[in-house]
Design a protein around this motif. Structure first.
Motif, mmCIF file in Angstrom:
data_model
loop_
_atom_site.group_PDB
_atom_site.id
_atom_site.type_symbol
_atom_site.label_atom_id
_atom_site.label_comp_id
_atom_site.label_asym_id
_atom_site.label_seq_id
_atom_site.Cartn_x
_atom_site.Cartn_y
_atom_site.Cartn_z
ATOM 1 N N ASN A 25 37.658 30.217 44.321
ATOM 2 C CA ASN A 25 37.318 29.071 43.964
ATOM 3 C C ASN A 25 37.404 28.114 44.972
ATOM 4 O O ASN A 25 36.701 27.176 45.491
ATOM 5 N N ASN A 26 38.428 28.185 46.188
ATOM 6 C CA ASN A 26 38.518 27.514 47.317
ATOM 7 C C ASN A 26 37.126 27.798 48.220
ATOM 8 O O ASN A 26 36.740 27.050 48.853
ATOM 9 N N LEU A 27 36.755 29.101 48.103
ATOM 10 C CA LEU A 27 35.658 29.566 49.018
ATOM 11 C C LEU A 27 34.446 28.978 48.493
ATOM 12 O O LEU A 27 33.684 28.424 49.488
ATOM 13 N N VAL A 28 34.334 28.876 47.274
ATOM 14 C CA VAL A 28 32.879 28.308 46.751
ATOM 15 C C VAL A 28 32.981 26.733 46.952
ATOM 16 O O VAL A 28 31.762 26.363 47.593
ATOM 17 N N ARG A 29 34.050 26.172 46.976
ATOM 18 C CA ARG A 29 34.098 24.563 47.296
ATOM 19 C C ARG A 29 33.781 24.504 48.770
ATOM 20 O O ARG A 29 33.225 23.430 49.196
ATOM 21 N N GLU A 30 34.315 25.352 49.693
ATOM 22 C CA GLU A 30 34.288 25.242 51.181
ATOM 23 C C GLU A 30 32.619 25.567 51.479
ATOM 24 O O GLU A 30 32.076 24.815 52.288
ATOM 25 N N LEU A 31 32.121 26.541 50.698
ATOM 26 C CA LEU A 31 30.634 26.834 51.037
ATOM 27 C C LEU A 31 29.771 25.708 50.554
ATOM 28 O O LEU A 31 29.020 25.329 51.666
ATOM 29 N N ILE A 32 30.063 25.215 49.549
ATOM 30 C CA ILE A 32 29.201 23.865 49.047
ATOM 31 C C ILE A 32 29.286 22.772 50.246
ATOM 32 O O ILE A 32 28.399 22.077 50.638
ATOM 33 N N ALA A 33 30.776 22.550 50.754
ATOM 34 C CA ALA A 33 30.662 21.412 51.540
ATOM 35 C C ALA A 33 30.089 21.695 53.039
ATOM 36 O O ALA A 33 29.689 20.754 53.771
ATOM 37 N N ALA A 34 29.873 23.022 53.188
ATOM 38 C CA ALA A 34 29.162 23.543 54.657
ATOM 39 C C ALA A 34 27.593 23.640 54.194
ATOM 40 O O ALA A 34 26.853 24.100 55.023
ATOM 41 N N GLY A 35 27.192 23.331 53.106
ATOM 42 C CA GLY A 35 25.766 23.110 52.917
ATOM 43 C C GLY A 35 25.346 24.353 52.035
ATOM 44 O O GLY A 35 24.142 24.483 52.111
ATOM 45 N N TRP A 36 26.000 25.557 51.697
ATOM 46 C CA TRP A 36 25.446 26.592 51.106
ATOM 47 C C TRP A 36 25.080 26.193 49.556
ATOM 48 O O TRP A 36 25.913 25.466 48.960
ATOM 49 N N ARG A 37 24.020 27.007 48.975
ATOM 50 C CA ARG A 37 23.940 27.245 47.608
ATOM 51 C C ARG A 37 24.879 28.345 47.298
ATOM 52 O O ARG A 37 25.224 29.288 48.127
ATOM 53 N N VAL A 38 25.178 28.356 45.948
ATOM 54 C CA VAL A 38 26.416 29.376 45.628
ATOM 55 C C VAL A 38 25.985 30.014 44.432
ATOM 56 O O VAL A 38 25.828 29.121 43.425
ATOM 57 N N ARG A 39 26.005 31.341 44.207
ATOM 58 C CA ARG A 39 25.967 31.992 43.052
ATOM 59 C C ARG A 39 27.389 32.729 42.672
ATOM 60 O O ARG A 39 27.979 33.512 43.580
ATOM 61 N N ALA A 40 28.053 32.426 41.759
ATOM 62 C CA ALA A 40 29.767 32.592 41.696
ATOM 63 C C ALA A 40 29.689 33.698 40.409
ATOM 64 O O ALA A 40 29.298 33.668 39.191
ATOM 65 N N LEU A 41 30.493 34.901 40.869
ATOM 66 C CA LEU A 41 30.673 35.866 39.869
ATOM 67 C C LEU A 41 31.902 35.483 39.152
ATOM 68 O O LEU A 41 32.842 35.428 39.619
ATOM 69 N N VAL A 42 32.091 35.557 37.780
ATOM 70 C CA VAL A 42 33.022 35.121 37.031
ATOM 71 C C VAL A 42 33.255 36.160 35.836
ATOM 72 O O VAL A 42 32.312 36.479 35.377
ATOM 73 N N ARG A 43 34.435 36.498 35.095
ATOM 74 C CA ARG A 43 34.518 37.280 34.076
ATOM 75 C C ARG A 43 34.563 36.207 32.968
ATOM 76 O O ARG A 43 34.370 36.703 31.764
ATOM 77 N N SER A 44 35.025 35.056 33.071
ATOM 78 C CA SER A 44 35.320 34.237 32.089
ATOM 79 C C SER A 44 34.759 32.888 32.309
ATOM 80 O O SER A 44 35.122 31.941 32.991
ATOM 81 N N PRO A 45 33.445 32.773 31.448
ATOM 82 C CA PRO A 45 32.664 31.255 31.802
ATOM 83 C C PRO A 45 33.306 30.182 31.346
ATOM 84 O O PRO A 45 33.091 29.120 32.111
ATOM 85 N N ASP A 46 34.339 30.443 30.498
ATOM 86 C CA ASP A 46 35.170 29.209 29.919
ATOM 87 C C ASP A 46 35.850 28.723 31.129
ATOM 88 O O ASP A 46 36.162 27.545 31.424
ATOM 89 N N LYS A 47 36.576 29.803 31.681
ATOM 90 C CA LYS A 47 37.283 29.443 33.172
ATOM 91 C C LYS A 47 36.567 28.860 33.943
ATOM 92 O O LYS A 47 37.002 27.902 34.733
ATOM 93 N N ALA A 48 35.402 29.414 34.448
ATOM 94 C CA ALA A 48 34.374 28.951 35.290
ATOM 95 C C ALA A 48 34.218 27.481 35.182
ATOM 96 O O ALA A 48 34.144 26.569 36.054
ATOM 97 N N ARG A 49 33.949 27.047 33.600
ATOM 98 C CA ARG A 49 33.496 25.771 33.549
ATOM 99 C C ARG A 49 34.745 24.617 33.794
ATOM 100 O O ARG A 49 34.465 23.629 34.252
ATOM 101 N N GLN A 50 35.767 25.429 33.710
ATOM 102 C CA GLN A 50 37.272 24.644 33.805
ATOM 103 C C GLN A 50 37.335 24.322 35.355
ATOM 104 O O GLN A 50 37.659 23.267 35.713
ATOM 105 N N GLN A 51 37.254 25.505 36.027
ATOM 106 C CA GLN A 51 37.245 25.285 37.395
ATOM 107 C C GLN A 51 36.303 24.759 38.208
ATOM 108 O O GLN A 51 36.704 24.088 39.243
#
Length: 347
Positions: A25-51
């Motif tokens: 999750n910290n990598l996702v945030r750092e990538l977005i801050a650096a101008g990347w688009r992100v596709r995130a693999l998760v096992r739990s969509p509920d946890k992803a929505r929370q995170q």
């Protein structure tokens, strides 16, 4: 420039496995801050929505045990950042080799294969300091590889996963990969929480009966995330880069956690022999009740074996990647604040 030009459509696309984890999750945030688009693999969509509330990312539901189930989402990806691993459960008592091999070794192999067939040619792999080994007190660098006979099951799975990556590079000359080796990660966003985060919560809630033995290399997950982005930008093909952080004993760390949390630190020490006794008792209790193990025999054995083998040389990562590390005090302050804001620690 055409009227319909949208710079967002031309930003590089990252695929992040294990995206709701502490590093992910910290990598996702750092990538977005650096101008990347992100596709995130998760096992739990509920946890992803929370995170990831409020973040503009693509959520992909999937599991490392079924790469084919999400392989179509790898199309169009510029760099694959692989942070997912079977780890925590392997220290909850009993043997877990089959699960470790399936997720960490076979999972990495199948992920590389499917990504390559989808057109992905760049891959940043989360390895571990587990693949390195030195004498007690020795400063360890990326060349000092651990032999399998010196590895527990988790460490062995990471050694074999690295070999999968290097073997893939040998057989695919047009592919590129580098490996980042984190230490014991702390920081905000630890929704699990990991063993690191649980230690912070336990100290903050005065649940730790004493200071356990052992030493670790403490690193902020945000710094490891930066190491992965920098490895992609500046790293060399097939190389390992340490992102291990600062050597500390638990006797050094626990008072810093207590200070960040505004509580008194436990004064007593838990000797190593007592740690083993407690682990044996916890495992017996877990088998009888079906409840999770608070301290496993595997974890106690690892603490004993790796004591004072947690001094790592960051020179290569500093020189080649430009990596730097924030202070442990800053990390713990932000970690405690995140746990408070998310209800893990009373306000």
């Amino acid at each position: 420039m055409p009227d319909d030009f949208n710079p967002a459509h031309h930003a590089p696309l990252a695929f992040v496995t294990g995206a709701t984890g502490l590093l992910g999750n910290n990598l996702v945030r750092e990538l977005i801050a650096a101008g990347w688009r992100v596709r995130a693999l998760v096992r739990s969509p509920d946890k992803a929505r929370q995170q990831f509330a409020g973040l503009d990312i693509d959520i992909v539901r999937g599991d490392m045990l079924d790469i084919a189930g999400f392989a179509s989402a790898l199309a169009g990806v510029d760099t694959l950042f692989h942070t997912a691993a079977y780890f925590r459960d392997s220290y909850k008592g009993g043997r877990h080799w089959d699960a470790l091999y399936a997720a960490n070794v076979d999972g990495t192999r199948h992920l590389l294969g499917h990504a390559y067939r989808a057109g992905v040619r760049r891959f940043v792999h989360t390895s571990s300091i587990a693949v390195l080994h030195g004498r007690r007190g020795q400063v360890i660098d990326e060349t000092m590889l651990r032999k399998e006979r010196d590895a527990d099951d988790y460490y062995r799975s990471k050694i074999l996963a690295d070999r999968v990556v290097l073997s893939f590079l040998d057989s695919h000359p047009d592919a590129w990969a580098a490996m980042v080796l984190p230490g014991w990660m702390h920081g905000p966003g630890d929704i699990g929480p990991t063993s690191a985060g649980q230690t912070v919560v336990d100290v903050a809630q005065k649940r730790l009966p004493g200071v356990p033995p052992g030493s670790f290399s403490i690193v902020d997950a945000r710094d490891v995330a930066q190491a992965m982005i920098l490895a992609n930008a500046r790293g060399r093909r097939g190389e390992r880069y340490l992102a291990a952080g600062r050597h500390m004993t638990m006797a050094d760390l626990v008072p810093l956690i207590a200070r960040a949390a505004g509580v008194a630190a436990p004064r007593g020490r838990i000797p190593l022999w007592l740690l083993h006794v407690l682990a044996a008792g916890y495992e017996t209790y877990a088998r009888l009740t079906g409840r999770p193990v608070l301290l496993s025999w595997a974890m106690a054995r690892t603490v004993a074996k790796e004591a004072d083998r947690s001094r790592y040389n960051p020179a290569k990562s500093e020189r080649e990647l430009g990596l730097s590390f924030r202070s442990v005090e800053d990390t713990l302050r932000d970690e405690v604040a995140w746990f408070r804001a998310n209800g893990f620690i009373p306000g």
